[in-house]
Design an enzyme around this catalytic site. Structure first.
Site, PDB file in Angstrom:
ATOM      1  N   PHE A  69     -16.205  15.620  59.414  1.00  0.00           N
ATOM      2  CA  PHE A  69     -15.474  14.476  59.937  1.00  0.00           C
ATOM      3  C   PHE A  69     -14.014  14.440  59.463  1.00  0.00           C
ATOM      4  CE2 PHE A  69     -19.852  13.421  60.498  1.00  0.00           C
ATOM      5  CZ  PHE A  69     -19.887  12.714  61.692  1.00  0.00           C
ATOM      6  N   GLU A  70     -13.788  14.242  58.178  1.00  0.00           N
ATOM      7  CA  GLU A  70     -12.423  14.072  57.685  1.00  0.00           C
ATOM      8  C   GLU A  70     -12.263  14.862  56.393  1.00  0.00           C
ATOM      9  OE1 GLU A  70      -9.478  10.395  58.054  1.00  0.00           O
ATOM     10  OE2 GLU A  70     -10.959  10.090  56.470  1.00  0.00           O
ATOM     11  N   GLN A  71     -11.834  16.096  56.553  1.00  0.00           N
ATOM     12  CA  GLN A  71     -11.730  17.026  55.437  1.00  0.00           C
ATOM     13  C   GLN A  71     -10.277  17.469  55.288  1.00  0.00           C
ATOM     14  OE1 GLN A  71     -13.052  21.607  54.413  1.00  0.00           O
ATOM     15  NE2 GLN A  71     -14.247  20.480  55.899  1.00  0.00           N
TER      16      GLN A  71
END
Length: 546
Positions: free
Chosen positions: A377-379
């Site tokens: 998702f949000e890396q």
């Protein structure tokens, strides 16, 4: 002296090449999967030298891949040009494992490659690998493979019944939707797994090329033709225009999935993807790359490779006079600009301001610690392609973790199951420490290994990190700011697992290896890490250790 094209023309992760010529300009669009921005477009005027000029899918309205599994996202774009407008057709695949693919197809347009591209127009979801053909009567036709979920095919183990032929339907550009009947025009050859369709027309024949055999070592470009666009299509006398499947010693393996192009004076070429395996396990650590082959038309009205057989070559004749420009052996990045250098990408999110900034601190790339290095998702991972079998990467990081949940460093990365990372973090007894996080292909669990356990204590201030990959081997290094000597840290790791064939094996994943900087903060605090430079050095041409 005849100029030569040297393959691969686009080294490193650059698969599924769609080629388009407009006047004297050639463009190749390649797949980017979960890497953002979406689609790489390279430009050339001589077919010898290529330069990255655009990644057109760059905002949330065009592409949002948060949650897309590894090896999903943008598959097999098709780039075309008609009546003053470029068309880019692409798939956003939302599922990999299991029987379903959930593949959504879109079209975006622009008047120039380097312009801002339009918001997408949704087309269909019946399968992936779409293309758009502009017929000489003004009509446009949309093609894609049809996916049949009623089979034993699943991610990592493709089966022929799921690849249920090539669909054709007319595209109404004015109404911006498909119109008229949809017809399955081509079932493929007995090799199976038919996908990647491209149409072109010559001397009254419609020629269809497709990819078959899966994107592993049985891959091939299959060719067929018909007098009418909806068939029936007869197979090429040799069935396959390009393949290495029966030639295990050929230097370019996994050859398939490409597109035909003609020069202004009528010379014929065909792109294709390929892999260059390393012994002893035949793992393609550079992923699927783009190559270009010289072709000829014979009296029977069929296209053949100029060399007479289906096996692609490393060097082929260029269409005219050209001098190959050498790529720099060393690429230095100091992050002095407000835009990310073109060689770098990140994963999935259309909101890069959430994961990095080049303005918060001048001369630094600031990564904001978000979700883990395995997140879909949000890396916060900013990286560049590995373009050589042997290379060295260096960076400098300033980071003040206060918990083991805060980590930043240098990674050799493929996906959440295949990576090695030299990590600056905090430990209860060591204080600020360097350790190694490694996930050498453990599917489906993604379990970490810690080759040096808790690691070693390091002083305050900037820390420099480096890694050397030499074919299948990886060694990490570090030094404190101001020190002259690099110190090796940890054992030699298996770099070959950071490849298409690593872990679950052929067809289990098909993107490519990256080298880059990362930060995560699973405490939710968003702790930033500042990277002052990044250096990439090719060691594949006999370069000495640094």
């Amino acid at each position: 002296m005849t100029a030569l094209i040297r393959n691969p023309i686009l080294p490193g992760f650059n698969p599924d090449p769609s080629i388009c010529r407009v006047g004297e300009d050639y463009y190749i669009a390649t797949s980017t999967f979960e890497w953002y921005p979406g689609v790489q477009i390279h430009h050339s005027r001589d077919l010898v030298n290529w330069r990255l000029v655009r990644r057109p899918l760059e905002r949330a309205s065009q592409l949002d891949m948060r949650g897309n599994p590894d090896s999903c996202g943008v598959w097999a774009p098709c780039l075309s040009y008609d009546d003053g407008l470029f068309f880019l057709v692409y798939t956003d695949v939302k599922r990999f494992d299991g029987n379903f693919k959930d593949a959504h197809n879109y079209i975006v347009t622009a008047e120039a490659i380097e312009a801002v591209w339009s918001d997408p127009v949704y087309v269909n979801s019946s399968g992936f690998d779409p293309s758009l053909f502009h017929d000489d009567d003004g009509r446009k036709w949309f093609l894609n493979m049809q996916w049949n979920h009623r089979s034993e095919s699943f991610g990592g183990s493709p089966k022929h019944p799921a690849f249920d032929g090539i669909l054709l339907q007319q595209w109404d550009e004015r109404k911006r939707r498909l119109t008229g009947p949809v017809k399955n025009i081509f079932a493929g050859s007995p090799l199976g797994l038919v996908e990647g369709p491209h149409l072109f027309k010559r001397n009254g024949w419609y020629y269809l090329t497709t990819a078959e055999g899966g994107t592993g070592y049985d891959h091939a470009v299959t060719m067929a033709r018909s007098r009418t666009i909806d068939g029936p299509y007869e197979m090429h006398p040799d069935t396959y225009l390009i393949t290495s499947k029966d030639h295990p010693d050929a230097p370019l393996q996994r050859a398939g999935h490409g597109q035909y192009v003609e020069t202004p004076d009528g010379q014929a070429y065909h792109t294709h993807l390929c892999g260059r395996p390393l012994p002893p396990q035949r793992r393609c650590t550079l992923g699927r790359e783009t190559a270009l082959q010289k072709c000829v038309w014979r009296d029977d009205g069929w296209l053949y490779l100029e060399n007479g057989g289906p096996v692609p070559e490393i060097t082929v004749a260029a269409p005219g006079a050209a001098r190959a420009l050498s790529s720099p052996r060393v690429v230095e990045t100091d992050f002095d600009e407000t835009a990310l250098p073109s060689e770098f990408q990140w994963l999935r999110t259309p909101l890069p301001e959430r994961i990095f900034s080049l303005e918060r601190r001048a001369g630094h790339l600031r990564l904001f610690g978000r979700e883990s290095i395995g997140s879909w998702f949000e890396q916060a991972l900013v990286a560049r392609r590995q373009e050589h079998h042997s290379f060295r990467a260096e960076t400098s990081v300033e980071f003040a973790p206060g918990t083991y949940q805060q980590v930043a460093g240098l990674a050799h990365y493929y996906n959440r199951h295949k990576f090695h990372a030299l990590s600056l973090t905090w430990h209860e007894t060591l204080g600020r420490a360097l350790t190694i996080l490694s996930c050498p292909g453990d599917f489906p669990h993604g379990r970490l290994q810690f080759p040096i356990g808790s690691g070693i204590a390091v002083p305050t201030g900037p820390i420099e990190l480096a890694m050397e990959v030499r074919d299948n081997d990886l060694q990490f290094f570090w030094r404190a700011d101001g020190e002259m000597e690099w110190q090796a840290i940890g054992p030699v790791l298996d770099a070959g697992v950071v490849s298409d064939e690593g872990g679950r094996g052929e067809h289990g994943s098909f993107t490519g290896a990256f080298a880059g900087m990362f930060a995560f903060d699973t405490s939710g605090g968003g702790l930033p890490a500042d990277f002052g430079r990044f250096r990439y050095v090719s060691l594949s041409e006999g370069g000495a250790r640094l």
